[in-house]
Scaffold this motif. Structure first.
Motif, PDB file in Angstrom:
ATOM      1  N   TYR A 124      10.133  -2.434   0.141  1.00  0.00           N
ATOM      2  CA  TYR A 124      10.747  -2.554  -1.313  1.00  0.00           C
ATOM      3  C   TYR A 124      12.334  -2.309  -1.079  1.00  0.00           C
ATOM      4  O   TYR A 124      13.179  -2.736  -1.753  1.00  0.00           O
TER       5      TYR A 124
ATOM      6  N   ILE B  17      -0.088   1.783   4.054  1.00  0.00           N
ATOM      7  CA  ILE B  17       0.240   0.561   4.837  1.00  0.00           C
ATOM      8  C   ILE B  17      -0.279   0.653   6.470  1.00  0.00           C
ATOM      9  O   ILE B  17      -0.795  -0.338   6.737  1.00  0.00           O
ATOM     10  N   LYS B  61       2.494   1.213  -4.320  1.00  0.00           N
ATOM     11  CA  LYS B  61       1.278   0.881  -3.346  1.00  0.00           C
ATOM     12  C   LYS B  61       0.894  -0.492  -4.133  1.00  0.00           C
ATOM     13  O   LYS B  61       0.307  -1.342  -3.573  1.00  0.00           O
ATOM     14  N   PHE B  64       2.704  -3.481  -3.096  1.00  0.00           N
ATOM     15  CA  PHE B  64       2.492  -3.972  -1.816  1.00  0.00           C
ATOM     16  C   PHE B  64       1.046  -4.565  -1.900  1.00  0.00           C
ATOM     17  O   PHE B  64       1.054  -5.636  -0.962  1.00  0.00           O
TER      18      PHE B  64
END
Lengths: 158, 693
Positions: A124, B17, B61, B64
């Protein structure tokens, strides 16, 4: 379908210079995909695969420029990562080649000897770096000093 | 695990992750993701309102997971909520999510636009930039409607901070590109031009991009930018290495800005004001001079940055096409690059020289490099570089070097990449015709093309050679002889059979005197290929056979027997059957006079536009025109029709069922059924299968 999506705007307004920026590893995993044009998710996936196929077969005897559909890709490999910028055929190859390098040097400085994992865990933040240096398909800021100063300032914010 | 910076730890994200990366299989990954999605869903639906930090973490999240390639169908509302936080890290994630997962829900759009509006009005430069970046990244019509008037205002307001101006300029650029109707020119226009004088180079960089785009459709509104751009460029180019500290890259001052300024100048003709023009010419000379100086650094970044400016300067010089001195200097500089050890530079030099070749000022200078370019064609290891060399040979071709260049291109063709063969074939065909002084050379060249790359010799090419042979008495005998010899090869390309069949049908009589190419020998030669050919070629050969009956009455019996055989008159293909039947009939009932009239030699073709150039332009796409047209315009075209650039596309007859024809109409067909000479819709009513097929 792809050809229509990659066409210039009908009314002739100068189209996007940069179409997309990709960071991919040799295995084909995308570590950053920044799009400056509208594509469906399927189209994006297809483009990613095609770019990967095109750049990974090239080696030192090739140039850093590849014709790609009716555009071109300027790319450079840094260790296991391919940094690719897709631009118009009339664009200045060397300018974009060094824009990539400039960007990589900023990442390197910001992440203290950047490695692929940094880009994964801080995905990010990579977008923030990109947006400092590129926006709306154009180069936004080129001074590493200024970009890093800004990034550090942002990092200190809550 | 790499260290995450203080301030926005998000440990939960890092752990997630890691978990994903540790999954041993795709199934395991999906399982882990689904578990997380369920967790996030329940948290979002939960009774307790989530705090900002948690919301940020979960939205991140989700992002992602989306970037991994999984669909996300919730989280937008929470992301939009983050926008109204007054914490930067939370806002940033919110904006990022909605930029990546653009949603067309109108309620969400309304909320997003609201948040952007607030951030734009916040006077907080960080927040303003986030908002502007979001608009620039999404660029939807709704956003344009909401902000197209606000963004220019922010851009030119006196109290706007530099970084905000940078973002506003490019944001405006995006809005203009997607919705130009919503961004009318206004008072802000002249203020934007003045941004070129800003002391913040980043602002100037962004402004130049904006102006370059806007001036394309509104050149008058922005024409004052030219002198400002020249001043700016001049100051950069002549600056000492200690100026412009932040913007010097590997000892090159502001390379990207210089390139952009040079690009902006290409939107306008050369400056009319003598002082401005003088300053610019001086600037360009300085850039060319610098290329000759010893480099300040051995690093490739230094030379790339320097050369980026050089190549853009050369583009500008070519665009102006008015300073012979600069053009020749540019050409010489590029000539040096042709033998540089770096492939990138050789490639770019070849590419750039191609455009120089079409300028009358530099055409001769370009030609001096012919040997180097030919060498590149033969020895470069990157096919794209070889291709640029081929393009350059094509561009520099004229009367003085045509034979040499065509010969080199033919050699190149033998080993060329399949993907580029058709283009090379077209180019060789164009050059051979354009510069033919001796048409037997032209005929040889085309036949060589067919021999080397028959599959890539499109119809336009071999129709053209036939048209030329028909129109030029002096080459007909040579053509008949050469084609006859070519057909002797055990495996000759079908296109050769087509060309040979047609030419022998028209001019076989010119070589019939020699016993080695007597009528029956010619017939047997053609007929030996018959069974190997496609329907279209066989149809053409049948036409040749009836022409032979007219030319060589002694062959009538043999040919009639062939026509009469079951494989012809009962052929499954309608066209072949029809031709066989009709030709057989024609040969038996028509008197020799009628036969001679119907099968009279094809008259010369009228002036027509060449479809070869059109086909090449189509292949190369838009923007390839100038190199091809300008370079190839010669006063006094040699041949009927010559090569003129044309917008007409390949003039093919649509395959239609052919109706039976009487003798008169049959003759009309034979005269006019030349695919290239008819535009669609002009074909005679009687069906259109062209007799060359």
């Amino acid at each position: 379908m792809f050809i229509t999506c990659l066409k210039t705007n009908q009314d002739g307004a100068s189209s996007c210079k940069i179409r997309f920026i990709l960071i991919q590893n040799r295995a084909g995993k995308t570590r950053l995909a920044k799009w400056y044009m509208q594509f469906d998710d399927d189209e994006k996936q297809k483009l990613i695969e095609e770019v990967h196929a095109v750049v990974t077969v090239r080696d030192a005897k090739h140039t850093n420029f590849v014709e790609f559909r009716n555009f071109k890709i300027i790319y450079r490999r840094y260790a296991g990562l391919y940094f690719c910028i897709c631009v118009d055929v009339n664009d200045n190859n060397l300018a974009y080649l060094e824009a990539i390098h400039n960007f990589v040097e900023v990442l390197n400085e910001y992440f203290h000897n950047v490695c692929e994992l940094d880009l994964v865990f801080n995905f990010y933040k990579v977008y923030t770096v990109v947006d400092e240096m590129f926006l709306a398909g154009e180069i936004r800021e080129t001074s590493q000093t200024k970009v890093l100063k800004q990034l550090l300032m942002l990092q200190s914010l809550e | 695990m790499p260290a995450v910076s203080k301030g926005d730890g998000m440990r939960g994200l890092a752990v997630f992750i890691s978990d994903i990366r540790n999954c041993k299989s795709k199934e395991a990954e999906i399982k882990r993701i689904n578990k997380e999605l369920a967790n996030i869903r329940s948290k979002f639906k939960g009774d307790k309102a989530l705090d900002g930090y948690s919301k940020k973490k979960y939205v991140c999240k989700l992002l992602f997971i989306f970037l991994l390639g999984h669909d996300i169908d919730f989280g937008h509302m929470e992301a939009v909520n983050l926008l109204s936080s007054n914490k930067y890290t939370e806002k940033q994630i919110g904006y990022l999510f909605i930029s990546v997962l653009v949603n067309s829900n109108s309620e969400l759009i309304r909320l997003i636009n609201n948040a952007i509006k607030n951030d734009l009005a916040s006077r907080n430069p960080t927040f303003m930039c986030l908002a502007l970046h979001c608009i620039a990244n999404v660029g939807s019509r709704e956003m344009a409607e909401a902000f197209a008037s606000e963004v220019p205002r922010v851009l030119v307001a006196g109290d706007t901070m530099d970084s905000v101006k940078q973002s506003a300029a490019l944001c405006l650029l995006r809005l203009y590109k997607t919705s130009p109707d919503l961004v009318p020119m206004g008072e802000w226009t002249s203020r934007v031009v003045h941004l070129l004088n800003d002391q913040h180079m980043g602002v100037v960089t962004a402004a130049v991009s904006l102006i370059t785009c806007l001036c394309k459709k509104n050149p008058d509104d922005f024409k004052t930018c030219v002198s400002l751009a020249v001043s700016r460029l001049s100051r950069i180019v002549s600056s000492a290495s200690t100026d412009l500290q932040d913007y010097t890259y590997y000892f090159v001052p502001a390379p990207w800005l210089s390139v952009k300024l040079l690009r902006l100048l290409q939107s306008y003709p050369p400056p009319e004001d003598a002082a401005v023009k003088g300053r610019l010419v001086e600037c360009l000379e300085t850039i060319l001079n610098k290329a000759q100086e010893p480099p300040k650094s051995k690093k490739v970044q230094h030379s790339n940055a320097k050369n980026a400016i050089l190549f853009e300067a050369i583009s500008l010089i070519i665009h102006y096409d008015s300073e012979p001195n600069l053009l020749v200097r540019a050409c010489n500089q590029l000539g040096q690059f042709l033998q540089h050890r770096e492939t990138n530079l050789r490639y770019l030099a070849l590419e750039s020289m191609c455009t120089l070749a079409s300028s009358e000022f530099s055409h001769e200078a370009v030609k001096t490099h012919i040997e180097t370019v030919i060498n590149a064609l033969k020895t470069e290891r990157d096919v794209s570089v070889r291709q640029r060399a081929a393009d350059l040979l094509y561009a520099m071709c004229d009367r003085t070097n045509a034979k040499q260049i065509v010969s080199e291109m033919l050699s190149y063709l033998e080993t060329a990449d399949y993907s580029i063969r058709e283009e090379i074939v077209l180019k060789v065909a164009i050059l051979a015709e354009k510069y033919a002084v001796d048409y037997s050379w032209y005929v040889d060249t085309i036949l060589n093309l067919i021999r080397i790359a028959g599959d890539y010799v499109s119809e336009e090419v071999w129709y053209r050679v036939i048209q030329i042979v028909i129109n030029r008495d002096d080459v007909q005998g040579y053509a008949a002889k050469t084609v006859f010899e070519a057909l002797q090869a055990p495996a000759c390309h079908e296109n050769m059979v087509k060309v040979g069949g047609y030419i022998l049908g028209e001019f076989g009589n010119l070589i019939a005197g020699d016993p080695r190419s007597s009528p029956l020998v010619q017939f047997n030669l053609l007929h030996s290929k018959f069974h190997l050919c496609s329907v279209a070629t066989r149809a053409l050969l049948l036409s040749t056979y009836i022409k032979f009956i007219n030319l060589f009455p002694e062959t009538k019996g043999t040919i009639q027997e062939v026509l009469r055989s079951d494989s012809q008159i009962r052929n499954a293909d309608v066209e072949l059957q029809q031709r066989a039947v009709e030709y057989l009939k024609l040969s038996s009932i028509a008197s020799t006079d009628v036969l001679a009239t119907v099968l009279e030699e094809m008259p010369p073709f009228p002036e027509r536009e060449s479809s070869i150039l059109a086909k090449l332009k189509k292949k190369k796409g838009p923007g390839a025109g100038s190199e091809l047209d300008e370079g190839k315009k010669e006063p006094g075209a040699e041949l009927n029709g010559g090569i003129e650039p044309t917008a007409s596309t390949t003039l093919r007859c649509p395959p239609q069922r052919r109706e039976p024809a009487s003798g008169r109409l049959l003759r009309q067909h034979l005269r006019h059924a030349w695919p290239g000479s008819w535009h669609r819709g002009q074909l005679p009513q009687l069906g259109s299968s062209c007799f060359l097929r």
